[in-house]
Each structure stands twice: as C-alpha cells, then as structure tokens.
Design a protein around this motif. Sequence first.
Motif, PDB file in Angstrom:
ATOM      1  N   UNK A   1       8.180  12.561 -18.808  1.00 36.64           N
ATOM      2  CA  UNK A   1       9.024  11.957 -19.831  1.00 36.64           C
ATOM      3  C   UNK A   1       8.122  11.459 -20.949  1.00 36.64           C
ATOM      4  N   UNK A   2       8.343  11.992 -22.151  1.00 34.46           N
ATOM      5  CA  UNK A   2       7.581  11.564 -23.320  1.00 34.46           C
ATOM      6  C   UNK A   2       8.531  10.836 -24.255  1.00 34.46           C
ATOM      7  N   UNK A   3       8.044   9.739 -24.822  1.00 26.49           N
ATOM      8  CA  UNK A   3       8.894   9.009 -25.749  1.00 26.49           C
ATOM      9  C   UNK A   3       8.152   7.872 -26.410  1.00 26.49           C
ATOM     10  N   UNK A   4       8.881   7.144 -27.226  1.00 26.26           N
ATOM     11  CA  UNK A   4       8.333   6.011 -27.972  1.00 26.26           C
ATOM     12  C   UNK A   4       8.908   4.719 -27.395  1.00 26.26           C
ATOM     13  N   UNK A   5       8.070   3.687 -27.369  1.00 25.87           N
ATOM     14  CA  UNK A   5       8.489   2.385 -26.860  1.00 25.87           C
ATOM     15  C   UNK A   5       8.043   1.322 -27.843  1.00 25.87           C
ATOM     16  N   UNK A   6       8.953   0.451 -28.209  1.00 18.98           N
ATOM     17  CA  UNK A   6       8.627  -0.672 -29.089  1.00 18.98           C
ATOM     18  C   UNK A   6       8.218  -1.846 -28.211  1.00 18.98           C
ATOM     19  N   UNK A   7       7.006  -2.374 -28.454  1.00 16.09           N
ATOM     20  CA  UNK A   7       6.483  -3.437 -27.593  1.00 16.09           C
ATOM     21  C   UNK A   7       5.550  -4.363 -28.363  1.00 16.09           C
ATOM     22  N   UNK A   8       5.396  -5.553 -27.853  1.00 17.26           N
ATOM     23  CA  UNK A   8       4.415  -6.509 -28.377  1.00 17.26           C
ATOM     24  C   UNK A   8       3.126  -6.450 -27.554  1.00 17.26           C
ATOM     25  N   UNK A   9       3.164  -5.781 -26.404  1.00 21.93           N
ATOM     26  CA  UNK A   9       1.993  -5.694 -25.523  1.00 21.93           C
ATOM     27  C   UNK A   9       0.906  -4.836 -26.171  1.00 21.93           C
ATOM     28  N   UNK A  10      -0.327  -5.107 -25.818  1.00 23.25           N
ATOM     29  CA  UNK A  10      -1.452  -4.385 -26.385  1.00 23.25           C
ATOM     30  C   UNK A  10      -2.161  -3.502 -25.365  1.00 23.25           C
ATOM     31  N   UNK A  11      -1.787  -3.614 -24.097  1.00 23.32           N
ATOM     32  CA  UNK A  11      -2.395  -2.781 -23.060  1.00 23.32           C
ATOM     33  C   UNK A  11      -1.280  -2.074 -22.295  1.00 23.32           C
ATOM     34  N   UNK A  12      -1.532  -0.822 -21.921  1.00 16.50           N
ATOM     35  CA  UNK A  12      -0.518  -0.046 -21.209  1.00 16.50           C
ATOM     36  C   UNK A  12      -0.158  -0.707 -19.876  1.00 16.50           C
ATOM     37  N   UNK A  13      -1.149  -1.286 -19.194  1.00 14.35           N
ATOM     38  CA  UNK A  13      -0.845  -1.958 -17.927  1.00 14.35           C
ATOM     39  C   UNK A  13       0.063  -3.161 -18.156  1.00 14.35           C
ATOM     40  N   UNK A  14      -0.114  -3.873 -19.263  1.00 18.83           N
ATOM     41  CA  UNK A  14       0.771  -5.002 -19.564  1.00 18.83           C
ATOM     42  C   UNK A  14       2.187  -4.518 -19.881  1.00 18.83           C
ATOM     43  N   UNK A  15       2.303  -3.408 -20.602  1.00 17.53           N
ATOM     44  CA  UNK A  15       3.623  -2.843 -20.900  1.00 17.53           C
ATOM     45  C   UNK A  15       4.379  -2.597 -19.601  1.00 17.53           C
ATOM     46  N   UNK A  16       3.687  -2.021 -18.631  1.00 15.40           N
ATOM     47  CA  UNK A  16       4.326  -1.664 -17.361  1.00 15.40           C
ATOM     48  C   UNK A  16       4.475  -2.851 -16.421  1.00 15.40           C
ATOM     49  N   UNK A  17       3.432  -3.653 -16.272  1.00 14.08           N
ATOM     50  CA  UNK A  17       3.467  -4.765 -15.315  1.00 14.08           C
ATOM     51  C   UNK A  17       4.308  -5.951 -15.781  1.00 14.08           C
ATOM     52  N   UNK A  18       4.428  -6.139 -17.087  1.00 14.77           N
ATOM     53  CA  UNK A  18       5.159  -7.295 -17.609  1.00 14.77           C
ATOM     54  C   UNK A  18       6.540  -6.930 -18.146  1.00 14.77           C
TER      55      UNK A  18
END
Length: 185
Positions: free
Chosen positions: A21-38
């Motif tokens: 799955x490829x796509x765009x995500x709007x986030x305030x996180x700066x690390x991919x692990x934070x995007x997923x874990x938080x």
Amino acid sequence: MVGGSEPQQVSLTLYTDAFVVRGMLRTRQRRITDILNLAEDPFLVVSDATVDEYGAHAIAVRTDYAQVNLGAVLFAVSDTPLEARPDLRTPKVPEMAIISIPPFKITGRIHLMPERDLHEALSELTGTFIPCTDATYWSDSAGEARMSAPMVAFNHNRAQILAPHQAVDPWSGLDRSGEAAEPQS
C-alpha cells in the motif's frame, strides 16, 4: 502530540502479508517509527493510495483514501526523508541483523543499547515498530525483488526471527578460475 510543530505530507509504503500500500500521510511526527508507534488509532488512513496485491496480474487499485490496519503491517518504508530531532536521540550501537517477517526477509542495522552483550541487548529491544537502517528487503516466495532503503520500520510483533547477521560469500576460499586440478599420479 510529540513531534514537530508543522504537519507535513509523508509518502509511505506499507507492506502487509498480501499487499503493498503506497500513499500519503499528513503527520506532525518526524520519524517513521513515531508515526507508527504513536498513532492514535490502530490504523492509518493514507490518501492518494495505491493498493497492489503480490503476484496479481490485475492493475493495482487506486483510491483517494485507504485505511490500513497497523497490526497487519509487516514493515513500512518512507519515501520522504524524515529528519529526527537531535534532542530525541539516544546513543545506540548499530548491529547487522536479519529479520524474518514472512513472507519477507530484511537485513540491515538495528540499534541497540551500548555496553551490553548481544543477548542482553536483544532482550531489551522493545517497541511495536523497530527501526532498521541501511536496510535491504525482499521476498522470494512473493516474488518481490531486493530493494534498499535508508530505513524501514518493522513490526516487532510480526517478526518471527531477529538475529545477528554477517554477509558470507559462499565462494570464499574456492578456486573459481575454472581450471580443474590435475590428477595426482
């Protein structure tokens, strides 16, 4: 919310058992692990999504939005360079590892706490999504060729084996000149 102050659009590729799955995500996180874990929910909603099934001969599905269950994500790759904040860094020691997360294998560097033996350091490796840098990933059974990425975040709960890894040349020490040895008489 932990992270930067301004939201950014991040291009993500999420690998599940059966889909890419490829796509765009709007986030305030700066690390991919934070995007997923938080993540606030047990899923991510990506926009401008492309969903492709492994081994399918049909055209990939394009959709404005797709909800992806984080429990189904084997690993994620960001196509957008994400800069970590220096104040969030913890000194760690990189170790080469192989991660078996069927149907994929990942090789790269996992980052462990210093001054511990490898057994102890692996025991302390916690978190739902773990970073692996200088990564190479592939799936022979799903027909996915080797790809490289500066970093992937793999689902610790889905990984079956995580072990130290050293690349070995199976031909090392063998005479590959093509000349057969002369028989001794």
